[in-house]
Design a protein around this motif. Structure first.
Motif, mmCIF file in Angstrom:
data_model
loop_
_atom_site.group_PDB
_atom_site.id
_atom_site.type_symbol
_atom_site.label_atom_id
_atom_site.label_comp_id
_atom_site.label_asym_id
_atom_site.label_seq_id
_atom_site.Cartn_x
_atom_site.Cartn_y
_atom_site.Cartn_z
ATOM 1 N N MET A 66 0.852 -1.160 -0.035
ATOM 2 C CA MET A 66 0.063 -0.055 -0.147
ATOM 3 C C MET A 66 0.694 1.245 0.087
ATOM 4 S SD MET A 66 -2.891 0.779 2.778
ATOM 5 C CE MET A 66 -3.857 2.379 2.756
ATOM 6 N N GLY A 67 0.483 2.239 -0.701
ATOM 7 C CA GLY A 67 1.250 3.219 -0.897
ATOM 8 C C GLY A 67 0.935 4.494 0.062
ATOM 9 N N LYS A 68 1.551 5.514 -0.141
ATOM 10 C CA LYS A 68 1.244 6.635 0.858
ATOM 11 C C LYS A 68 -0.481 7.083 0.802
ATOM 12 C CE LYS A 68 2.629 11.396 1.852
ATOM 13 N NZ LYS A 68 3.854 12.219 1.556
ATOM 14 N N PRO A 69 -1.175 7.154 1.931
ATOM 15 C CA PRO A 69 -2.533 7.369 1.890
ATOM 16 C C PRO A 69 -2.823 8.639 0.967
ATOM 17 C CG PRO A 69 -2.000 6.858 3.842
ATOM 18 C CD PRO A 69 -0.533 6.974 3.068
ATOM 19 N N THR A 70 -3.787 8.576 0.067
ATOM 20 C CA THR A 70 -4.355 9.915 -0.751
ATOM 21 C C THR A 70 -5.133 10.888 0.263
ATOM 22 O OG1 THR A 70 -6.101 8.854 -1.814
ATOM 23 C CG2 THR A 70 -4.041 8.495 -2.648
ATOM 24 N N ARG A 71 -5.397 12.047 -0.290
ATOM 25 C CA ARG A 71 -6.435 13.049 0.494
ATOM 26 C C ARG A 71 -7.872 12.073 0.242
ATOM 27 N NH1 ARG A 71 -6.799 18.045 2.033
ATOM 28 N NH2 ARG A 71 -8.893 19.190 1.975
ATOM 29 N N GLU A 72 -8.113 11.482 -0.931
ATOM 30 C CA GLU A 72 -9.531 10.828 -0.953
ATOM 31 C C GLU A 72 -9.647 9.888 -0.064
ATOM 32 O OE1 GLU A 72 -11.636 8.140 -4.200
ATOM 33 O OE2 GLU A 72 -10.581 9.689 -4.974
ATOM 34 N N TYR A 73 -8.542 9.051 0.471
ATOM 35 C CA TYR A 73 -8.474 7.789 1.058
ATOM 36 C C TYR A 73 -8.724 8.500 2.648
ATOM 37 C CZ TYR A 73 -6.947 4.220 4.291
ATOM 38 O OH TYR A 73 -6.642 3.352 5.345
ATOM 39 N N LEU A 74 -8.190 9.557 2.897
ATOM 40 C CA LEU A 74 -8.179 9.974 4.205
ATOM 41 C C LEU A 74 -9.545 10.535 4.465
ATOM 42 C CD1 LEU A 74 -4.520 11.523 4.771
ATOM 43 C CD2 LEU A 74 -5.641 9.460 5.897
ATOM 44 N N THR A 75 -10.163 11.267 3.385
ATOM 45 C CA THR A 75 -11.267 11.898 3.669
ATOM 46 C C THR A 75 -12.473 11.012 3.971
ATOM 47 O OG1 THR A 75 -10.772 13.663 1.955
ATOM 48 C CG2 THR A 75 -13.169 13.365 2.436
ATOM 49 N N ASN A 76 -12.512 9.782 3.177
ATOM 50 C CA ASN A 76 -13.175 8.534 3.426
ATOM 51 C C ASN A 76 -13.147 7.824 4.868
ATOM 52 O OD1 ASN A 76 -15.353 6.896 2.433
ATOM 53 N ND2 ASN A 76 -13.822 5.207 2.616
ATOM 54 N N ARG A 77 -11.930 7.956 5.285
ATOM 55 C CA ARG A 77 -11.568 7.269 6.215
ATOM 56 C C ARG A 77 -12.063 7.888 7.679
ATOM 57 N NH1 ARG A 77 -6.395 3.634 8.104
ATOM 58 N NH2 ARG A 77 -6.956 3.562 10.492
ATOM 59 N N TYR A 78 -12.250 9.552 7.620
ATOM 60 C CA TYR A 78 -12.318 10.284 8.691
ATOM 61 C C TYR A 78 -13.444 10.905 8.610
ATOM 62 C CZ TYR A 78 -7.729 8.811 9.967
ATOM 63 O OH TYR A 78 -6.654 7.959 10.443
ATOM 64 N N MET A 79 -14.336 10.824 7.614
ATOM 65 C CA MET A 79 -15.601 11.594 7.605
ATOM 66 C C MET A 79 -16.664 10.847 8.118
ATOM 67 S SD MET A 79 -16.672 10.860 3.493
ATOM 68 C CE MET A 79 -18.500 11.433 3.530
ATOM 69 N N HIS A 80 -17.962 11.370 8.529
ATOM 70 C CA HIS A 80 -18.841 10.697 9.187
ATOM 71 C C HIS A 80 -19.758 10.039 7.922
ATOM 72 C CE1 HIS A 80 -22.384 9.879 11.690
ATOM 73 N NE2 HIS A 80 -23.277 10.414 10.610
ATOM 74 N N HIS A 81 -20.087 8.848 8.193
ATOM 75 C CA HIS A 81 -20.839 8.046 7.090
ATOM 76 C C HIS A 81 -22.264 7.569 7.676
ATOM 77 C CE1 HIS A 81 -17.056 7.082 4.892
ATOM 78 N NE2 HIS A 81 -16.516 7.297 6.050
ATOM 79 N N VAL A 82 -23.013 8.559 6.908
ATOM 80 C CA VAL A 82 -24.547 8.050 7.146
ATOM 81 C C VAL A 82 -24.844 6.904 6.762
ATOM 82 C CG1 VAL A 82 -26.786 9.010 6.737
ATOM 83 C CG2 VAL A 82 -24.954 10.596 7.415
ATOM 84 N N LEU A 83 -25.451 5.922 7.495
ATOM 85 C CA LEU A 83 -25.636 4.725 6.922
ATOM 86 C C LEU A 83 -27.091 4.714 6.059
ATOM 87 C CD1 LEU A 83 -25.392 2.556 10.124
ATOM 88 C CD2 LEU A 83 -23.895 2.719 8.349
ATOM 89 N N VAL A 84 -27.205 4.241 4.964
ATOM 90 C CA VAL A 84 -28.118 4.256 3.817
ATOM 91 C C VAL A 84 -28.740 2.762 3.544
ATOM 92 C CG1 VAL A 84 -27.278 6.230 3.023
ATOM 93 C CG2 VAL A 84 -26.483 4.139 1.939
ATOM 94 N N GLY A 85 -29.791 2.866 3.104
ATOM 95 C CA GLY A 85 -30.521 1.432 2.593
ATOM 96 C C GLY A 85 -30.421 0.698 4.040
ATOM 97 N N ASP A 86 -29.962 -0.942 3.813
ATOM 98 C CA ASP A 86 -29.748 -2.018 4.637
ATOM 99 C C ASP A 86 -28.638 -1.817 5.531
ATOM 100 O OD1 ASP A 86 -28.229 -2.702 2.849
ATOM 101 O OD2 ASP A 86 -28.912 -4.630 2.682
ATOM 102 N N GLN A 87 -28.058 -0.851 5.382
ATOM 103 C CA GLN A 87 -26.580 -0.952 6.273
ATOM 104 C C GLN A 87 -26.793 -0.889 7.846
ATOM 105 O OE1 GLN A 87 -24.720 2.772 4.592
ATOM 106 N NE2 GLN A 87 -23.054 1.092 3.752
ATOM 107 N N ALA A 88 -28.119 0.065 8.293
ATOM 108 C CA ALA A 88 -28.344 -0.147 9.650
ATOM 109 C C ALA A 88 -28.572 -1.440 10.076
ATOM 110 C CB ALA A 88 -29.280 1.029 10.116
ATOM 111 N N SER A 89 -29.538 -2.314 9.242
ATOM 112 C CA SER A 89 -30.032 -3.338 9.718
ATOM 113 C C SER A 89 -28.743 -4.538 9.651
ATOM 114 C CB SER A 89 -31.269 -4.006 8.698
ATOM 115 O OG SER A 89 -30.830 -4.241 7.510
ATOM 116 N N ARG A 90 -27.677 -4.392 8.844
ATOM 117 C CA ARG A 90 -26.929 -5.391 8.701
ATOM 118 C C ARG A 90 -25.760 -5.213 9.881
ATOM 119 N NH1 ARG A 90 -25.035 -3.643 3.103
ATOM 120 N NH2 ARG A 90 -23.075 -4.706 3.439
ATOM 121 N N CYS A 91 -25.617 -3.882 10.252
ATOM 122 C CA CYS A 91 -24.798 -3.604 11.358
ATOM 123 C C CYS A 91 -25.238 -4.074 12.686
ATOM 124 C CB CYS A 91 -24.554 -2.003 11.373
ATOM 125 S SG CYS A 91 -23.402 -1.466 10.407
#
Length: 73
Positions: A1-26
């Motif tokens: 794995m190379g150096k983390p990109t801005r896109e990777y870090l943004t996805n890693r540290y942003m709040h992720h709102v659960l959509v669809g069936d994600q909440a029930s799967r969690c």
């Protein structure tokens, strides 16, 4: 794995709102981890190792739920 990109870090540290069936799967993951924890506590003596194993289950649950939230949608 190379150096983390801005896109990777943004996805890693942003709040992720659960959509669809994600909440029930969690929730299904939480239920299964809880059931596993209950069985393991019944079968093992209270000890440092038991406490560490419960911590590991917490960590696994968090990672599974994060996998759902971060990698879809």
């Amino acid at each position: 794995m190379g150096k983390p990109t801005r896109e990777y870090l943004t996805n890693r540290y942003m709040h992720h709102v659960l959509v669809g069936d994600q909440a029930s799967r969690c929730e299904r993951i939480r239920q299964q981890i809880f059931a596993t924890a209950m069985i393991c506590v019944e079968l093992t003596p209270a000890s440092l190792e038991q406490a560490l194993a419960l911590d590991a289950l917490d960590h696994a649950m968090m990672l599974f739920n994060t996998a759902i939230a971060r990698n879809e949608g």
